[in-house]
Write a protein that holds these residues in place. Structure first.
Motif, PDB file in Angstrom:
ATOM      1  N   LEU A   1       0.703  -1.199   0.136  1.00  0.00           N
ATOM      2  CA  LEU A   1       0.173   0.055   0.118  1.00  0.00           C
ATOM      3  C   LEU A   1       0.897   1.363   0.121  1.00  0.00           C
ATOM      4  CD1 LEU A   1      -2.842   1.429   0.389  1.00  0.00           C
ATOM      5  CD2 LEU A   1      -2.528   1.323   3.025  1.00  0.00           C
ATOM      6  N   ALA A   2       1.815   1.283   0.781  1.00  0.00           N
ATOM      7  CA  ALA A   2       2.858   2.545   0.951  1.00  0.00           C
ATOM      8  C   ALA A   2       3.652   2.991  -0.171  1.00  0.00           C
ATOM      9  CB  ALA A   2       3.887   2.185   2.109  1.00  0.00           C
ATOM     10  N   ARG A   3       3.997   1.647  -1.119  1.00  0.00           N
ATOM     11  CA  ARG A   3       4.765   1.700  -2.447  1.00  0.00           C
ATOM     12  C   ARG A   3       3.960   2.313  -3.378  1.00  0.00           C
ATOM     13  NH1 ARG A   3       5.295  -2.060  -6.222  1.00  0.00           N
ATOM     14  NH2 ARG A   3       4.681  -3.950  -4.781  1.00  0.00           N
ATOM     15  N   HIS A   4       2.526   1.552  -3.704  1.00  0.00           N
ATOM     16  CA  HIS A   4       1.784   1.974  -4.660  1.00  0.00           C
ATOM     17  C   HIS A   4       1.140   3.424  -4.396  1.00  0.00           C
ATOM     18  CE1 HIS A   4       1.483  -1.591  -6.784  1.00  0.00           C
ATOM     19  NE2 HIS A   4       1.146  -2.337  -5.738  1.00  0.00           N
ATOM     20  N   PHE A   5       0.855   3.884  -3.061  1.00  0.00           N
ATOM     21  CA  PHE A   5       0.321   5.122  -2.610  1.00  0.00           C
ATOM     22  C   PHE A   5       1.333   6.279  -2.890  1.00  0.00           C
ATOM     23  CE2 PHE A   5      -2.382   8.056  -0.371  1.00  0.00           C
ATOM     24  CZ  PHE A   5      -3.702   7.267  -0.430  1.00  0.00           C
ATOM     25  N   ARG A   6       2.507   6.199  -2.578  1.00  0.00           N
ATOM     26  CA  ARG A   6       3.410   7.138  -3.147  1.00  0.00           C
ATOM     27  C   ARG A   6       3.781   7.157  -4.622  1.00  0.00           C
ATOM     28  NH1 ARG A   6       6.938  10.332  -0.772  1.00  0.00           N
ATOM     29  NH2 ARG A   6       6.446   9.566   1.279  1.00  0.00           N
ATOM     30  N   ALA A   7       3.685   6.230  -5.134  1.00  0.00           N
ATOM     31  CA  ALA A   7       3.792   6.077  -6.634  1.00  0.00           C
ATOM     32  C   ALA A   7       2.652   7.003  -7.460  1.00  0.00           C
ATOM     33  CB  ALA A   7       3.950   4.639  -7.057  1.00  0.00           C
ATOM     34  N   GLN A   8       1.458   6.750  -6.717  1.00  0.00           N
ATOM     35  CA  GLN A   8       0.306   7.507  -7.508  1.00  0.00           C
ATOM     36  C   GLN A   8      -0.168   8.665  -7.090  1.00  0.00           C
ATOM     37  OE1 GLN A   8      -3.095   4.512  -8.304  1.00  0.00           O
ATOM     38  NE2 GLN A   8      -1.489   2.820  -8.077  1.00  0.00           N
ATOM     39  N   THR A   9       0.310   8.841  -5.881  1.00  0.00           N
ATOM     40  CA  THR A   9      -0.297  10.126  -5.086  1.00  0.00           C
ATOM     41  C   THR A   9       1.033  11.065  -4.859  1.00  0.00           C
ATOM     42  OG1 THR A   9      -0.197   9.475  -2.964  1.00  0.00           O
ATOM     43  CG2 THR A   9      -2.228   9.214  -4.181  1.00  0.00           C
ATOM     44  N   GLY A  10       2.154  10.711  -4.775  1.00  0.00           N
ATOM     45  CA  GLY A  10       3.327  11.281  -4.182  1.00  0.00           C
ATOM     46  C   GLY A  10       3.350  11.614  -2.570  1.00  0.00           C
ATOM     47  N   THR A  11       2.827  10.800  -2.049  1.00  0.00           N
ATOM     48  CA  THR A  11       2.709  10.916  -0.537  1.00  0.00           C
ATOM     49  C   THR A  11       2.323   9.629   0.085  1.00  0.00           C
ATOM     50  OG1 THR A  11       1.854  12.449   1.386  1.00  0.00           O
ATOM     51  CG2 THR A  11       0.540  11.877  -0.349  1.00  0.00           C
ATOM     52  N   THR A  12       2.111   9.707   1.556  1.00  0.00           N
ATOM     53  CA  THR A  12       1.638   8.444   2.198  1.00  0.00           C
ATOM     54  C   THR A  12       0.125   8.634   2.072  1.00  0.00           C
ATOM     55  OG1 THR A  12       1.893   9.626   4.318  1.00  0.00           O
ATOM     56  CG2 THR A  12       3.962   8.596   3.550  1.00  0.00           C
ATOM     57  N   PRO A  13      -0.264   7.286   2.763  1.00  0.00           N
ATOM     58  CA  PRO A  13      -1.816   7.175   3.021  1.00  0.00           C
ATOM     59  C   PRO A  13      -2.210   8.179   3.962  1.00  0.00           C
ATOM     60  CG  PRO A  13      -0.947   5.147   2.901  1.00  0.00           C
ATOM     61  CD  PRO A  13       0.223   5.788   2.936  1.00  0.00           C
ATOM     62  N   LEU A  14      -1.818   8.286   5.118  1.00  0.00           N
ATOM     63  CA  LEU A  14      -2.102   9.105   6.333  1.00  0.00           C
ATOM     64  C   LEU A  14      -1.838  10.709   5.813  1.00  0.00           C
ATOM     65  CD1 LEU A  14      -1.135   6.980   9.418  1.00  0.00           C
ATOM     66  CD2 LEU A  14      -3.383   6.975   8.036  1.00  0.00           C
ATOM     67  N   ARG A  15      -0.853  11.114   5.384  1.00  0.00           N
ATOM     68  CA  ARG A  15      -0.683  12.318   4.823  1.00  0.00           C
ATOM     69  C   ARG A  15      -1.643  12.706   4.011  1.00  0.00           C
ATOM     70  NH1 ARG A  15       6.126  13.092   4.423  1.00  0.00           N
ATOM     71  NH2 ARG A  15       6.403  12.842   6.609  1.00  0.00           N
ATOM     72  N   TRP A  16      -2.154  12.061   3.123  1.00  0.00           N
ATOM     73  CA  TRP A  16      -3.275  11.940   2.054  1.00  0.00           C
ATOM     74  C   TRP A  16      -4.484  12.355   2.772  1.00  0.00           C
ATOM     75  CZ3 TRP A  16      -7.689  10.276   0.278  1.00  0.00           C
ATOM     76  CH2 TRP A  16      -8.116  10.920  -1.043  1.00  0.00           C
ATOM     77  N   LEU A  17      -4.872  11.366   3.669  1.00  0.00           N
ATOM     78  CA  LEU A  17      -5.865  11.464   4.354  1.00  0.00           C
ATOM     79  C   LEU A  17      -5.933  12.816   5.152  1.00  0.00           C
ATOM     80  CD1 LEU A  17      -8.561  10.093   5.184  1.00  0.00           C
ATOM     81  CD2 LEU A  17      -7.361   8.969   7.099  1.00  0.00           C
TER      82      LEU A  17
END
Length: 315
Positions: free
Chosen positions: A244-260
């Motif tokens: 999740l962390a790898r795909h999230f950074r690749a597609q949004t440029g940040t981490t899941p919790l920072r994006w949230l």
């Protein structure tokens, strides 16, 4: 009406030049009238570049001196090795001294640097030119990793597409989150990316990585008030935490919790602008729970408290 002067220097990037013209033209006031008067300022006939082999001439009823008296002056990208005309730099300085908000798109930051407007400030530009900007102007704190930098009266953005994020950020500063979101929808853009998001995002290709987090991002947006954990997000995406962390950074440029967190702050801005909900209800609706938690994160991201933001927006 707020006047936006787009300073077109010789060799200006055609797409950079068009971005502020398009974005600000989409914004209207409560009465439906245009919120901005956008003026392209050129020196007689300016050459624009749509790639190295596709130059064309730009003409406008406004000369370079049209930046004087403007509320916002935007400098689109230019060839980084070119020193702008001395008169254009003088006009930029005079506009800034007169109280204008100054912004650049991509390598337009070099023009601001030559004018002395970035000295002692944090700034950004396209990641491919950030090293050259830092080397030529050591008095500038160049951050090559972000989409845009907001220093109050002076703003800089990264490569071409980040100019859209910067202009929408300015719309949000002037007219609120709803106006920026409305313009973004017309542009068929996703919700605005935060300035601190990474410039270079590795979008996966189907033959190497088929994971798409689009449904999970929507799921997260619809559950901002819920106490989502990494385990909850990973379960919805049907991935391990590491994947999740790898795909999230690749597609949004940040981490899941920072994006949230960014989405929760954005929702709080909308509620503060458009409702009379008490801060406790805003905190509850955005997943922060307590007013103190809302105030802490809101102030860190927006630069002011929720109460002050609501009061300033109403004024």
């Amino acid at each position: 009406m707020h006047i936006v002067a787009v300073l077109a220097l010789d060799g200006v990037s055609a797409l950079d030049l068009a971005i502020p013209c398009q974005v600000f033209a989409l914004v209207t006031g409560p009465d439906g009238a245009p919120a901005y008067d956008v003026r392209v300022c050129v020196d007689r006939s300016t050459e624009a570049m749509a790639g190295p082999t596709a130059p064309f001439q730009v003409s406008s009823p406004y000369g370079w001196d049209g930046v004087l008296g403007a509320d916002t002056v935007i400098v689109p990208g230019i060839p980084s090795e070119r020193v702008p005309d001395a008169r254009a730099l003088r006009l930029l300085r005079e506009a800034a001294e007169g109280g204008a908000r100054i912004a650049s798109i991509c390598t337009g930051a070099f023009a601001l640097a030559h004018a002395g407007l970035l000295e002692g400030r944090r700034a950004t530009t396209h990641w491919g030119f950030a090293g050259a900007l830092a080397e030529r102007f050591p008095g500038i704190d160049v951050d090559p990793s972000v989409l845009y930098v907001d220093e109050g009266r002076v703003l800089t953005s990264a490569g071409i597409a980040a100019g859209l994020d910067l202009c929408l950020h300015l719309v949000r500063r002037d007219h609120g989150a709803a106006a920026a979101a409305s313009a973004a929808r017309v542009l068929v853009m996703p919700p605005q990316r935060a300035g601190g998001q990474a410039q270079y995002i590795e979008y996966p290709t189907p033959d190497t990585d088929s994971a798409d987090l689009g449904e999970t991002l929507q799921w997260m947006r619809h559950r901002l008030r819920e106490p989502l954990s990494l385990a909850d997000i990973a379960a919805h995406a049907m991935m391990s935490w590491r994947s999740l962390a790898r795909h999230f950074r690749a597609q949004t440029g940040t981490t899941p919790l920072r994006w949230l967190l960014a989405q929760r702050v954005e929702r709080a801005r909308e509620l503060l602008e458009t409702t009379e909900l008490p801060l406790a209800r805003v905190a509850e609706a955005t997943g922060f729970g307590a007013v103190e938690t809302l105030r802490h994160h809101f102030t860190r991201q927006v630069g002011t408290t929720p109460s002050a933001y609501r009061a300033a927006f109403r004024r």
